[in-house]
Design an enzyme around this catalytic site. Structure first.
Site, PDB file in Angstrom:
ATOM      1  CG  ASP A  53       3.957  12.591   9.889  1.00 54.66           C
ATOM      2  OD1 ASP A  53       5.082  12.895  10.310  1.00 54.66           O
ATOM      3  OD2 ASP A  53       2.999  12.304  10.634  1.00 54.66           O
TER       4      ASP A  53
ATOM      5  CG  ASN B  21      -0.442   1.059  24.331  1.00 57.29           C
ATOM      6  OD1 ASN B  21      -0.970   1.486  25.348  1.00 57.29           O
ATOM      7  ND2 ASN B  21       0.723   1.495  23.905  1.00 57.29           N
TER       8      ASN B  21
ATOM      9  N   GLY C  32       5.243   3.544  16.285  1.00 60.63           N
ATOM     10  CA  GLY C  32       4.423   3.744  15.086  1.00 60.63           C
ATOM     11  C   GLY C  32       3.721   5.088  15.052  1.00 60.63           C
ATOM     12  CB  VAL C  33       0.469   6.127  13.580  1.00 61.39           C
ATOM     13  CG1 VAL C  33      -0.542   5.235  14.298  1.00 61.39           C
ATOM     14  CG2 VAL C  33      -0.156   7.458  13.189  1.00 61.39           C
ATOM     15  CG  ASP C  34      -0.035   5.620  20.276  1.00 61.03           C
ATOM     16  OD1 ASP C  34       0.168   4.931  21.290  1.00 61.03           O
ATOM     17  OD2 ASP C  34      -0.862   6.564  20.250  1.00 61.03           O
TER      18      ASP C  34
ATOM     19  N   GLY D 185       0.317  -2.280  11.408  1.00 60.58           N
ATOM     20  CA  GLY D 185       1.763  -2.172  11.649  1.00 60.58           C
ATOM     21  C   GLY D 185       2.202  -3.166  12.700  1.00 60.58           C
TER      22      GLY D 185
ATOM     23  CE1 TYR E 106      -0.573  -3.741  19.414  1.00 65.61           C
ATOM     24  CE2 TYR E 106      -2.837  -3.026  19.075  1.00 65.61           C
ATOM     25  CZ  TYR E 106      -1.710  -3.134  19.891  1.00 65.61           C
ATOM     26  OH  TYR E 106      -1.742  -2.638  21.169  1.00 65.61           O
TER      27      TYR E 106
HETATM   28  N1  APR Z   1       1.432   8.888   9.928  1.00 67.20           N
HETATM   29  C1  APR Z   1       0.535   8.033   9.382  1.00 67.20           C
HETATM   30  N2  APR Z   1       0.618   6.694   9.481  1.00 67.20           N
HETATM   31  C2  APR Z   1       1.684   6.195  10.155  1.00 67.20           C
HETATM   32  C3  APR Z   1       2.670   7.022  10.760  1.00 67.20           C
HETATM   33  C4  APR Z   1       2.502   8.423  10.614  1.00 67.20           C
HETATM   34  N3  APR Z   1       3.373   9.302  11.151  1.00 67.20           N
HETATM   35  N4  APR Z   1       3.589   6.215  11.369  1.00 67.20           N
HETATM   36  C5  APR Z   1       3.206   4.942  11.139  1.00 67.20           C
HETATM   37  N5  APR Z   1       2.067   4.923  10.405  1.00 67.20           N
HETATM   38  C6  APR Z   1       1.310   3.768   9.910  1.00 67.20           C
HETATM   39  C7  APR Z   1       2.042   2.453   9.814  1.00 67.20           C
HETATM   40  O1  APR Z   1       2.888   2.433   8.658  1.00 67.20           O
HETATM   41  C8  APR Z   1       0.866   1.509   9.692  1.00 67.20           C
HETATM   42  O2  APR Z   1       0.402   1.476   8.347  1.00 67.20           O
HETATM   43  O3  APR Z   1       0.260   3.502  10.814  1.00 67.20           O
HETATM   44  C9  APR Z   1      -0.217   2.178  10.564  1.00 67.20           C
HETATM   45  C10 APR Z   1      -0.467   1.501  11.909  1.00 67.20           C
HETATM   46  O4  APR Z   1       0.742   0.970  12.395  1.00 67.20           O
HETATM   47  P1  APR Z   1       1.158   1.111  13.967  1.00 67.20           P
HETATM   48  O5  APR Z   1       1.432   2.524  14.251  1.00 67.20           O
HETATM   49  O6  APR Z   1       2.240   0.110  14.201  1.00 67.20           O
HETATM   50  O7  APR Z   1      -0.172   0.717  14.754  1.00 67.20           O
HETATM   51  P2  APR Z   1      -0.777  -0.722  15.101  1.00 67.20           P
HETATM   52  O8  APR Z   1      -0.393  -1.764  14.095  1.00 67.20           O
HETATM   53  O9  APR Z   1      -2.223  -0.458  15.351  1.00 67.20           O
HETATM   54  O10 APR Z   1      -0.064  -1.113  16.482  1.00 67.20           O
HETATM   55  C11 APR Z   1      -0.435  -0.398  17.634  1.00 67.20           C
HETATM   56  O11 APR Z   1       1.820  -0.001  18.269  1.00 67.20           O
HETATM   57  O12 APR Z   1       2.673   2.102  18.499  1.00 67.20           O
HETATM   58  C12 APR Z   1       2.159   1.053  19.190  1.00 67.20           C
HETATM   59  O13 APR Z   1       1.123   2.083  21.088  1.00 67.20           O
HETATM   60  C13 APR Z   1       0.875   1.412  19.870  1.00 67.20           C
HETATM   61  O14 APR Z   1       0.880  -0.646  21.066  1.00 67.20           O
HETATM   62  C14 APR Z   1       0.277   0.052  20.005  1.00 67.20           C
HETATM   63  C15 APR Z   1       0.625  -0.620  18.687  1.00 67.20           C
END
Ligand code: APR
Length: 167
Positions: free
Chosen positions: A10, A24, A32-34, A121, A123
């Site tokens: 994490d 975003n 997700g990570v955001d 993720g 996206y």
């Molecule tokens: N720590 C590290 N990595 C993480 C965590 C965490 N706590 N949570 C998720 N991830 C990983 C996911 O498993 C993936 O491998 O982060 C990577 C990116 O995935 P997303 O978070 O879905 O990001 P993304 O694909 O860029 O999509 C962005 O999703 O959350 C929304 O606001 C964000 O609209 C934007 C979109």
């Protein structure tokens, strides 16, 4: 000399100067990570993001880290490409994310940086190609950052990033 490594887990638990979030364009948080970073940093992160956003895909912008535990001082928000099949410049937008993240990290004089697997993720960017783009772009971009940790939230992503580093 910049060290690049792969860390499983994490991103909100890492002891680095700056963490990168896969945001975003609004910079006001999401899933997700955001979502994880916004939950850990508190509501001021979305307020700060709203004040400087929107952020274009491929760009990166910094805010304070607010309630994230020390030593984390900065959140670097970058917006990855939504995967649409690969013929719409997605690879170049993703490479731009990594370049801009390093430029912003250097402006912040961040010595250590943690970066998630941007765009792989929600996206939908294919994780193997994204890992290759991440490593190639980070290796090709001059930076004063001493250590870059590529954070894998799952085993497959960890293996893909390690393979990209080994190539
Ligand atoms: N720590 C590290 N990595 C993480 C965590 C965490 N706590 N949570 C998720 N991830 C990983 C996911 O498993 C993936 O491998 O982060 C990577 C990116 O995935 P997303 O978070 O879905 O990001 P993304 O694909 O860029 O999509 C962005 O999703 O959350 C929304 O606001 C964000 O609209 C934007 C979109």
């Amino acid at each position: 000399m910049t060290v690049i490594d792969v860390v499983r887990g994490d991103i909100t638990l890492l002891d680095v100067d700056a963490v990168v979030t896969a945001a975003n364009e609004s910079l006001m948080g999401g899933g997700g990570v955001d979502g994880a970073i916004h939950r850990a940093a508190g509501r001021r992160l979305a307020e700060a993001g709203a004040a400087i956003g929107p952020c274009a895909p491929g760009d990166a912008m910094a805010t304070p880290a607010f309630d994230l535990d020390p030593p984390v001082r900065h959140v670097i928000h970058t917006v990855g490409p939504v995967w649409e099949g690969g013929d719409f410049g997605e690879a170049e937008v993703l490479a731009s994310c990594y370049r801009r993240v390093l430029e912003v990290a250097d402006e912040l004089a961040a010595g250590t940086l943690a970066i998630p697997a941007i765009a792989t993720g929600i996206y939908g960017f294919p994780a193997a190609e994204a890992a290759r783009i991440a490593v190639a772009t980070l290796r090709a971009t001059p930076t004063a950052v001493g250590r870059i940790s590529l954070v894998a939230f799952d085993e497959e992503t960890g293996q893909l990033l390690a393979a990209a580093l080994a190539s």
